[in-house]
Scaffold this motif. Structure first.
Motif, PDB file in Angstrom:
ATOM      1  N   ILE A   1     -14.448  12.466   0.297  1.00 30.79           N
ATOM      2  CA  ILE A   1     -14.023  13.843   0.576  1.00 30.79           C
ATOM      3  C   ILE A   1     -15.038  14.553   1.462  1.00 30.79           C
ATOM      4  O   ILE A   1     -14.671  15.267   2.407  1.00 30.79           O
ATOM      5  N   LEU A   2     -16.295  14.346   1.204  1.00 28.16           N
ATOM      6  CA  LEU A   2     -17.324  14.972   2.041  1.00 28.16           C
ATOM      7  C   LEU A   2     -17.190  14.491   3.480  1.00 28.16           C
ATOM      8  O   LEU A   2     -17.243  15.282   4.422  1.00 28.16           O
ATOM      9  N   ARG A   3     -17.027  13.210   3.633  1.00 19.91           N
ATOM     10  CA  ARG A   3     -16.911  12.650   4.984  1.00 19.91           C
ATOM     11  C   ARG A   3     -15.670  13.192   5.675  1.00 19.91           C
ATOM     12  O   ARG A   3     -15.701  13.536   6.854  1.00 19.91           O
ATOM     13  N   HIS A   4     -14.573  13.260   4.925  1.00 16.97           N
ATOM     14  CA  HIS A   4     -13.315  13.706   5.517  1.00 16.97           C
ATOM     15  C   HIS A   4     -13.420  15.115   6.084  1.00 16.97           C
ATOM     16  O   HIS A   4     -12.870  15.423   7.147  1.00 16.97           O
ATOM     17  N   PHE A   5     -14.163  15.971   5.361  1.00 17.50           N
ATOM     18  CA  PHE A   5     -14.292  17.359   5.796  1.00 17.50           C
ATOM     19  C   PHE A   5     -15.599  17.606   6.540  1.00 17.50           C
ATOM     20  O   PHE A   5     -16.092  18.733   6.618  1.00 17.50           O
ATOM     21  N   ASN A   6     -16.157  16.544   7.097  1.00 16.26           N
ATOM     22  CA  ASN A   6     -17.348  16.638   7.947  1.00 16.26           C
ATOM     23  C   ASN A   6     -18.535  17.289   7.255  1.00 16.26           C
ATOM     24  O   ASN A   6     -19.260  18.090   7.861  1.00 16.26           O
ATOM     25  N   ALA A   7     -18.684  16.963   5.956  1.00 15.92           N
ATOM     26  CA  ALA A   7     -19.853  17.461   5.226  1.00 15.92           C
ATOM     27  C   ALA A   7     -20.816  16.301   4.999  1.00 15.92           C
ATOM     28  O   ALA A   7     -21.413  16.165   3.934  1.00 15.92           O
ATOM     29  N   ASP A   8     -20.971  15.477   6.025  1.00 12.74           N
ATOM     30  CA  ASP A   8     -21.769  14.250   5.900  1.00 12.74           C
ATOM     31  C   ASP A   8     -23.207  14.502   5.485  1.00 12.74           C
ATOM     32  O   ASP A   8     -23.828  13.658   4.856  1.00 12.74           O
ATOM     33  N   LYS A   9     -23.734  15.664   5.809  1.00 13.64           N
ATOM     34  CA  LYS A   9     -25.156  15.872   5.516  1.00 13.64           C
ATOM     35  C   LYS A   9     -25.418  15.893   4.013  1.00 13.64           C
ATOM     36  O   LYS A   9     -26.555  15.751   3.574  1.00 13.64           O
ATOM     37  N   PHE A  10     -24.362  16.075   3.227  1.00 12.26           N
ATOM     38  CA  PHE A  10     -24.546  16.084   1.777  1.00 12.26           C
ATOM     39  C   PHE A  10     -24.223  14.728   1.143  1.00 12.26           C
ATOM     40  O   PHE A  10     -24.341  14.555  -0.059  1.00 12.26           O
ATOM     41  N   LEU A  11     -23.815  13.785   1.995  1.00  6.65           N
ATOM     42  CA  LEU A  11     -23.358  12.499   1.472  1.00  6.65           C
ATOM     43  C   LEU A  11     -24.437  11.776   0.687  1.00  6.65           C
ATOM     44  O   LEU A  11     -25.600  11.750   1.085  1.00  6.65           O
ATOM     45  N   ARG A  12     -23.991  11.156  -0.395  1.00  6.05           N
ATOM     46  CA  ARG A  12     -24.859  10.214  -1.073  1.00  6.05           C
ATOM     47  C   ARG A  12     -24.270   8.831  -0.803  1.00  6.05           C
ATOM     48  O   ARG A  12     -23.081   8.689  -0.610  1.00  6.05           O
ATOM     49  N   LYS A  13     -25.128   7.849  -0.850  1.00 10.34           N
ATOM     50  CA  LYS A  13     -24.622   6.489  -0.691  1.00 10.34           C
ATOM     51  C   LYS A  13     -23.632   6.199  -1.819  1.00 10.34           C
ATOM     52  O   LYS A  13     -23.900   6.541  -2.976  1.00 10.34           O
TER      53      LYS A  13
END
Lengths: 292, 116
Positions: free
Chosen positions: A93-105
């Motif tokens: 969901i983070l990736r989908h909404f371009n919130a990649d900076k919060f992504l965890r592996k």
């Protein structure tokens, strides 16, 4: 944070375990969104506790569904809330909404949230998601999975009268993998009642739709429509999984060769279809045909 | 007579591919021959009920299930394909048994023409 007066916040700060109670809570969210006087609606996950992965597609679809209600819907989360970040990362969901900076592996293999807009996208979507399926798939098994998932998508695209069909898939803590397809379309009960020119209850309508030989597209074309569900049931029963369907105020769970249909206290927008199967990578799935 | 499915489609998934098979079957039937029609699924690994509904299912509604079972013979088909076909056939039999009449089909065809 100060919310502007034209914002409405919906708190998702309780557990959303698998089952009818959680679907009712999700239905309630749609009702709040629909009837909210405020144009801006925030789905607040800052106090996230737990959401079953089968509901990821509904949660992530909400910003898109705002258009139906002429509302702007946003998801708010707290980057310090590890559980929520893991949920949002694992389901893509983070990736989908371009919130990649919060992504965890990712902590597990999963199918990122996304959507399709028509039948033409089904094949390529299935190829991608089977590559991500956590259980090793032999060529024969892959063919069966492909064919069965094709039926799920085709049903949603054909019947929903919706411009998007959303999906996601990820493991839960019970050793199973949940794959969900959700559309915010007309819903099964309305579809059935339109076809039958009747006003039967939602549970009766869902029961009608699940019966072999029934399809709201019969008599609209010159050949019999249906029935992918029985094939999915065979696969799920062979692999000790289950199917959950919720549409409007009707709910159905299919498991252990039985179907249970109940009323929902609230009406869910569209149709939620989720299939749960084993996720133990040391074993393989059983082909539906191997049971005979 | 044999129809080789992979000659016109790589999968037996879509309704569109089912229509193509229907067309091939109609070409054979229009010659007036009553031979068994073999449907050869060599090289086909993916199947859906939509394909069989639009092809064989159509003929079940036209001729009845028993005649179709005598007319069509599926060869070189995987267990997956046979399973899918069986489900589709069973569904078609149920629809047929609910008096899906030629008149209904005529109405559908007429409506389709008017809407086209």
């Amino acid at each position: 944070m100060i919310f502007e007066r034209n914002e409405r916040t919906i708190e998702l700060n309780t557990e959303y375990r698998k089952g009818i109670a959680s679907i009712t809570k999700l239905a309630d969210i749609f009702e709040i969104i629909e009837h909210s006087d405020q144009k801006d609606v925030i789905i607040n996950l800052t106090e996230y506790k737990y959401i079953h992965p089968s509901y990821a597609a509904i949660i992530a679809a909400m910003p898109y569904i705002g258009d139906i209600y002429n509302k702007k819907i946003r998801i708010k989360f707290n980057p310090q809330n590890d559980k929520s970040i893991i949920f949002l990362s694992n389901n893509g969901i983070l990736r989908h909404f371009n919130a990649d900076k919060f992504l965890r592996k990712k902590t597990m293999s999963s199918i990122d949230f996304s959507y399709i807009t028509g039948e033409g996208e089904i094949g390529i979507t299935i190829e991608k998601l089977l590559d991500l399926w956590p259980v090793n798939l032999s060529p024969i098994l892959r063919a069966e999975m492909y064919s069965r998932i094709y039926e799920i998508f085709l049903n949603a695209v054909t019947h929903s009268k919706s411009d998007r069909v959303y999906y996601s898939g990820s493991p839960d803590t019970q050793g199973t993998f949940a794959f969900t397809v959700y559309d915010a379309g007309i819903g099964i009960p309305q579809n059935v009642n339109n076809f039958l020119k009747a006003k039967i209850s939602s549970t009766d309508a869902l029961g009608w739709a699940l019966e072999k030989g029934n399809s709201t597209l019969n008599l609209k074309v010159d050949y019999p429509r249906g029935l992918g569900l029985s094939l999915l049931e065979s696969f799920v029963n062979a692999n000790k999984g289950d199917i959950t369907i919720a549409s409007s105020d009707a709910y159905c769970k299919i498991a252990k060769n039985r179907r249970r249909i109940e009323s929902l206290p609230k009406s869910l927008k569209g149709t939620f279809f989720s299939i749960t199967v084993r996720n133990d990578t040391g074993r393989r799935y059983i082909l539906s045909t191997e049971r005979r | 007579m044999t129809i080789i499915i992979k000659d016109f489609t790589t999968t037996a998934l879509s309704e569109e591919a089912g229509y193509k098979l229907r067309e091939k079957i109609n070409e054979i039937l229009s010659t007036g021959r009553n031979d068994i029609i073999e449907l050869d699924f060599e090289g086909i690994s993916l199947f859906s009920t939509a394909f069989f509904n639009a092809s064989v299912g159509y003929f079940v509604l036209q001729m009845g299930p028993e005649k179709c079972k005598r007319l069509f013979k599926l060869i070189n088909i995987s267990d997956l394909g046979q399973d899918t076909y069986n489900h589709s056939l069973e569904n078609a039999e149920i629809v047929f048994s609910r008096n899906f009449s030629i008149d209904s089909m005529g109405l559908v065809t007429k409506r389709n023409i008017e809407e086209a």
